[in-house]
Scaffold this motif. Structure first.
Motif, mmCIF file in Angstrom:
data_model
loop_
_atom_site.group_PDB
_atom_site.id
_atom_site.type_symbol
_atom_site.label_atom_id
_atom_site.label_comp_id
_atom_site.label_asym_id
_atom_site.label_seq_id
_atom_site.Cartn_x
_atom_site.Cartn_y
_atom_site.Cartn_z
ATOM 1 N N LEU A 1 0.824 -1.008 -0.285
ATOM 2 C CA LEU A 1 -0.123 0.057 0.097
ATOM 3 C C LEU A 1 0.899 1.394 -0.213
ATOM 4 C CD1 LEU A 1 -2.997 1.256 0.227
ATOM 5 C CD2 LEU A 1 -2.600 0.955 2.684
ATOM 6 N N PHE A 2 2.069 1.288 0.803
ATOM 7 C CA PHE A 2 2.787 2.504 1.014
ATOM 8 C C PHE A 2 4.058 2.063 1.292
ATOM 9 C CE2 PHE A 2 4.605 5.978 3.439
ATOM 10 C CZ PHE A 2 4.426 7.058 2.153
ATOM 11 N N MET A 3 5.305 2.562 0.587
ATOM 12 C CA MET A 3 6.529 2.253 0.857
ATOM 13 C C MET A 3 7.104 3.789 1.066
ATOM 14 S SD MET A 3 7.718 -0.339 -1.937
ATOM 15 C CE MET A 3 9.314 -0.794 -1.002
ATOM 16 N N HIS A 4 7.544 3.928 2.432
ATOM 17 C CA HIS A 4 8.176 5.245 2.853
ATOM 18 C C HIS A 4 9.477 5.362 1.937
ATOM 19 C CE1 HIS A 4 9.363 8.584 5.301
ATOM 20 N NE2 HIS A 4 8.056 8.328 6.172
ATOM 21 N N PRO A 5 9.474 6.719 1.651
ATOM 22 C CA PRO A 5 10.831 6.876 0.705
ATOM 23 C C PRO A 5 12.076 7.247 1.359
ATOM 24 C CG PRO A 5 9.168 8.988 1.012
ATOM 25 C CD PRO A 5 8.566 7.703 1.724
ATOM 26 N N HIS B 1 12.421 6.022 5.107
ATOM 27 C CA HIS B 1 12.622 5.190 6.347
ATOM 28 C C HIS B 1 12.393 3.378 5.759
ATOM 29 C CE1 HIS B 1 12.922 8.585 8.378
ATOM 30 N NE2 HIS B 1 11.633 8.787 8.782
ATOM 31 N N ASN B 2 12.702 2.791 6.805
ATOM 32 C CA ASN B 2 12.653 1.201 6.242
ATOM 33 C C ASN B 2 11.274 0.812 6.938
ATOM 34 O OD1 ASN B 2 13.557 -1.396 5.697
ATOM 35 N ND2 ASN B 2 14.267 -1.733 7.714
ATOM 36 N N MET B 3 10.144 1.360 6.132
ATOM 37 C CA MET B 3 9.029 0.940 6.384
ATOM 38 C C MET B 3 7.937 0.864 5.459
ATOM 39 S SD MET B 3 8.364 3.424 9.900
ATOM 40 C CE MET B 3 9.586 3.200 11.345
ATOM 41 N N VAL B 4 7.095 -0.367 5.282
ATOM 42 C CA VAL B 4 6.293 -0.442 4.179
ATOM 43 C C VAL B 4 4.900 -0.893 4.777
ATOM 44 C CG1 VAL B 4 5.743 -2.051 2.331
ATOM 45 C CG2 VAL B 4 8.082 -1.357 2.767
ATOM 46 N N LEU B 5 3.939 -0.471 4.324
ATOM 47 C CA LEU B 5 2.416 -0.679 4.724
ATOM 48 C C LEU B 5 1.920 -1.566 3.771
ATOM 49 C CD1 LEU B 5 0.800 0.219 7.179
ATOM 50 C CD2 LEU B 5 -0.231 2.067 5.557
ATOM 51 N N LEU B 6 1.397 -2.654 4.179
ATOM 52 C CA LEU B 6 0.725 -3.887 3.644
ATOM 53 C C LEU B 6 -0.821 -3.876 3.923
ATOM 54 C CD1 LEU B 6 3.215 -6.716 3.812
ATOM 55 C CD2 LEU B 6 3.074 -5.124 2.092
ATOM 56 N N HIS B 7 -1.622 -4.138 2.975
ATOM 57 C CA HIS B 7 -3.056 -4.512 3.280
ATOM 58 C C HIS B 7 -3.541 -5.763 2.858
ATOM 59 C CE1 HIS B 7 -7.204 -3.946 1.713
ATOM 60 N NE2 HIS B 7 -7.609 -3.414 2.717
#
Length: 777
Positions: free
Chosen positions: A352-356, A358-364
């Motif tokens: 859903l979203f990959m932080h440009p 930081h080492n963070m990815v949001l999945l759905h």
């Protein structure tokens, strides 16, 4: 005494050996024995007949003992011997020379050979004597015996199994009763704690009334401060009670999960694992090698056609189906993602979203797919971004519990010690790929195993202190923790709630227009002593920065790198020291992001901020407007004659290079991979030594190609149809231009487009999907 003369040799009678054909003495046995020795099997029968007819002088008529007979060596016949039978007293031996022993052994062996066929014939006769009736009777008896043994054994096993089932049922009931009793006792303890808290509150109010009566009325400011402290103390106590109640509910649900739910999380004797398990899941991602455009592969991954990675996910919102993971596990949007909950249910998910930065990815994922599991969201209500007290931050030497998850979906817990907190500066990978920045991480003094997990306080609070994830370091991975204040601030910058559900708070369940306010620069940590000595930081600013420092560190932020074309390019300079933002001293990157979040008033509107920096030993005031950044990663790919083309990634601009319109992030046609055996590979579209298959396709024949859309327009216009050769203008990573001749093959290598589309129907967003399209020339 006179010696007597020996008689002359001629006077002596010399006994000579008789010839075999004409023996000196006639005897009946000699020709028969001679026949026996010189013949074969027929002579054997003759010998037996001669022995049977011979009359022995004994009365009982026994056969003479051949073992006592002497042997005679036949002259001129090597190894041939003659047996000599015992004779009577008045009878003289036929031959005077003794017979050697080997003849006896030869006779014994011959006798044995004669008797062996007789024994075999006897055994075969005995076997034939057994009739079919006797054999069938024996088999029937054996069958009945084995059947009786099997029946007896089965009855014994059935009795044991029944006893075991009864015992297990009794044990299970007793265990459940004990757990329910423990839950009731814990609930009673929680109620007692609440009563104790209420009593403490009443005691404080009474003491305040006595103080006011003795010292006179209290001013409104003092009273407000007192009530603020009282409310903070009450909030902390309530949070502790809420955590205890959550732990009790988790134990209660695990105790009764086998009776009410069709599925449940595996039982564990460790309370920390039981508390954390509903918040974690295992993530497995797969992507084809030729479409791995946003990350570097290890040596093992380069040898495989499909790249597979595993990681850990943290449930942010169980109602909306949101999971937080790292960029090593999900390196790009074009990837297949699978989530496994409780070692039981596996569901598909999308990026859903990959932080440009930081080492963070949001999945759905679809929440209905795991409705049979008691999935629980992480509770960050006590960590409101920017409002957490300094005592809540991690510091070196703290002893906490680390719950990790492994690739086989198993969980483990161990006691660990916090080693250090630092702002990690990651090296630049080559070729350019994602590189984390401006994220404070936590390191432990212990060896870590697994894919990641949560760092929590011991019982009874079980408060979350950090989230451990895998950080990409080139083609390798690095396991480190992100403090809860840091990733809570990132989630708050995306508009995600720190408690409860996101669904219904921002309209649709999944919002594809997520964006964050960010600075296109990178910070470094510098000690206050060095900043005061070398850069001349004023004393008053140093005191303010020291007062807001925590974790045993006193430092100041310095601008290390600035991305060309970013929002702060031309405003900030490399080497500037950050004194304050909007009048507040800041010492950590997440504090800077907290102030930027306040300026993000709308989805597409960001206000400017007032900065005070130390530059060339002088304070300087600046107005800076953050940049609004959307999800990172490649979402549009075109394969043109074997060359995989995509927009310029952000990592190329962050590393530095040519500053041209088509080299900015999201612009141009950047290539990284060329299919082996394709026309581009056959005609050396990119020199592997000089360009390393990296660069931009700037112009095709006489048509510039600033974007993928422009390239597709050229193909649809028919300008390339009928062209035997194409003149391709390419530029490498250093800005050097070159011209390559390419012979296209649109029949076997058609132009293929892979794009990620966000579908919208009836004012309700759906999960983005990938679409594959072919464009004929």
């Amino acid at each position: 005494m006179a010696l007597q003369k020996k008689p002359a040799i001629k006077d002596q009678k010399v006994k000579r050996k008789p010839a075999l054909k004409k023996p000196a003495q006639s005897h009946e046995k000699i020709p028969k024995v001679d026949v026996f020795l010189l013949a074969g099997e027929e002579q054997m029968d003759a010998r037996e007949e001669a022995l049977s007819k011979k009359k022995h002088p004994d009365a009982d008529g026994e056969e003479p003992n051949l073992s006592q007979a002497s042997t005679l060596v036949l002259p001129g016949v090597p190894g041939a011997v003659l047996p000599e039978y015992p004779q009577k007293d008045d009878e003289k031996p036929l031959l005077e020379e003794p017979e050697p022993e080997p003849v006896k052994e030869a006779f014994k062996e011959e006798d044995k050979k004669d008797k062996e066929p007789e024994k075999l014939r006897t055994l075969s006769q005995r076997s034939r004597m057994d009739s079919e009736a006797e054999l069938s009777a024996r088999f029937a008896a054996l069958e009945s015996f084995f059947q009786s043994v099997i029946d007896a054994r089965c009855s014994v096993l059935e009795q044991r199994l029944a006893a075991v089932e009864i015992t297990n049922q009794d044990d299970r009931c007793s265990v459940l009763e004990q757990r329910l009793a423990a839950v009731e006792i814990t609930n009673q303890a929680v109620l007692n704690s609440l009563r104790h808290v209420s009593g403490e509150v009443e005691n404080l109010e009474n003491r305040f009334a006595v103080f006011e009566f003795a010292n006179g009325p209290v001013s409104e400011d003092d009273f407000a401060a007192f009530r603020q402290e009282l409310h903070e103390a009450l909030n902390q106590l309530r949070q502790q009670v809420d955590r205890a109640v959550s732990a009790v509910q988790a134990q209660h649900s695990s105790a009764r999960g086998g009776q009410e739910d069709s599925f449940g999380y595996p039982e564990n004797s460790d309370a920390a694992i039981s508390m954390v398990q509903p918040m974690l899941c295992t993530i497995v991602t797969q992507v084809s090698h030729e479409y791995a455009t946003d990350f570097l592969q290890s040596k093992e991954e380069n040898k495989s056609t499909v790249i597979r990675r595993c990681g850990v996910g943290l449930v942010i919102d169980s109602t909306a189906g949101l999971v937080l993971t790292d960029r090593y596990t999900v390196p790009q949007p074009l990837v297949e993602v699978e989530l496994t909950f409780g070692q039981t249910v596996t569901v598909n998910a999308t990026c859903l979203f990959m932080h440009p930065h930081h080492n963070m990815v949001l999945l759905h994922y679809a929440p209905t797919a795991v409705k049979d599991l008691p999935v629980r969201s992480i509770d960050l209500s006590d960590v409101a971004a920017g409002d957490a007290t300094k005592t809540d931050e991690l510091s070196a030497g703290q002893i906490l519990s680390f719950v990790s998850i492994h690739s086989d979906h198993q969980l483990s817990a161990k006691q660990v010690t916090v080693g250090s907190m630092c702002l990690k500066v990651w090296p630049f990978p080559q070729p350019p790929a994602y590189r984390g920045r401006n994220l404070e991480i936590c390191n432990l003094n212990d060896t870590l195993h697994g894919l990641g997990g949560l760092l929590i306080e011991p019982a009874p609070s079980y408060r979350i202190r950090a989230w451990f994830a895998q950080f990409p370091a080139g083609s390798l991975r690095y396991l480190a923790g992100v403090p809860v204040q840091v990733f809570a601030a990132v989630l708050a910058s995306l508009g995600l709630p720190l408690q409860g559900s996101w669904a219904g708070k921002r309209g649709p369940a999944v919002d594809p227009t997520l964006a964050v306010a960010a600075l296109e620069c990178e910070f470094e940590e510098v000690s206050l002593a060095k900043a005061r000595r070398e850069d001349g930081v004023p004393l008053e600013n140093a005191r303010a920065l020291a007062a807001c420092s925590s974790g045993g560190r006193r430092h100041i932020l310095r601008v290390g790198r600035i991305t060309s074309g970013g929002g702060c390019d031309g405003v900030l300079l490399e080497g500037d020291l950050i004194l304050s933002i909007n009048g507040k001293p800041v010492t950590k990157p997440h504090e800077v992001e907290r102030e930027m979040r306040k300026c993000h008033v709308a989805r597409a509107e960001v206000n400017s901020m007032s900065w005070r920096v130390q530059r060339s030993r002088q304070p300087v005031d600046l107005d800076l407007r953050p940049t609004l950044l959307h999800s990172d990663g490649t979402e549009h790919i075109v394969v043109f004659n074997g060359v995989v083309l995509r927009p310029t990634p952000r990592a190329v601009a962050e590393r530095g290079g040519p500053t041209l319109p088509f080299t900015r992030p999201g612009q141009g046609l950047y290539f990284w991979y060329i299919y082996p055996g394709s026309p581009a590979d056959t005609f050396s579209f990119a020199d592997s030594r000089a360009m390393r298959n990296l660069g931009w396709l700037v112009q095709l024949n006489n048509e510039p190609t600033p974007s993928i859309e422009r390239l597709l327009e050229i193909i649809h216009s028919g300008a390339l149809s009928g062209c035997e050769w194409l003149r391709c203008h390419v530029m490498d990573a250093e800005g050097r231009l070159s011209v390559r001749a390419l012979r296209p093959d649109f029949e076997f290598w058609p132009t293929v487009e892979i794009v990620r589309k966000k579908q919208q129907e009836d004012d309700e967003y759906k999960t983005p999907t990938w679409v594959r399209l072919e464009h004929p020339a």
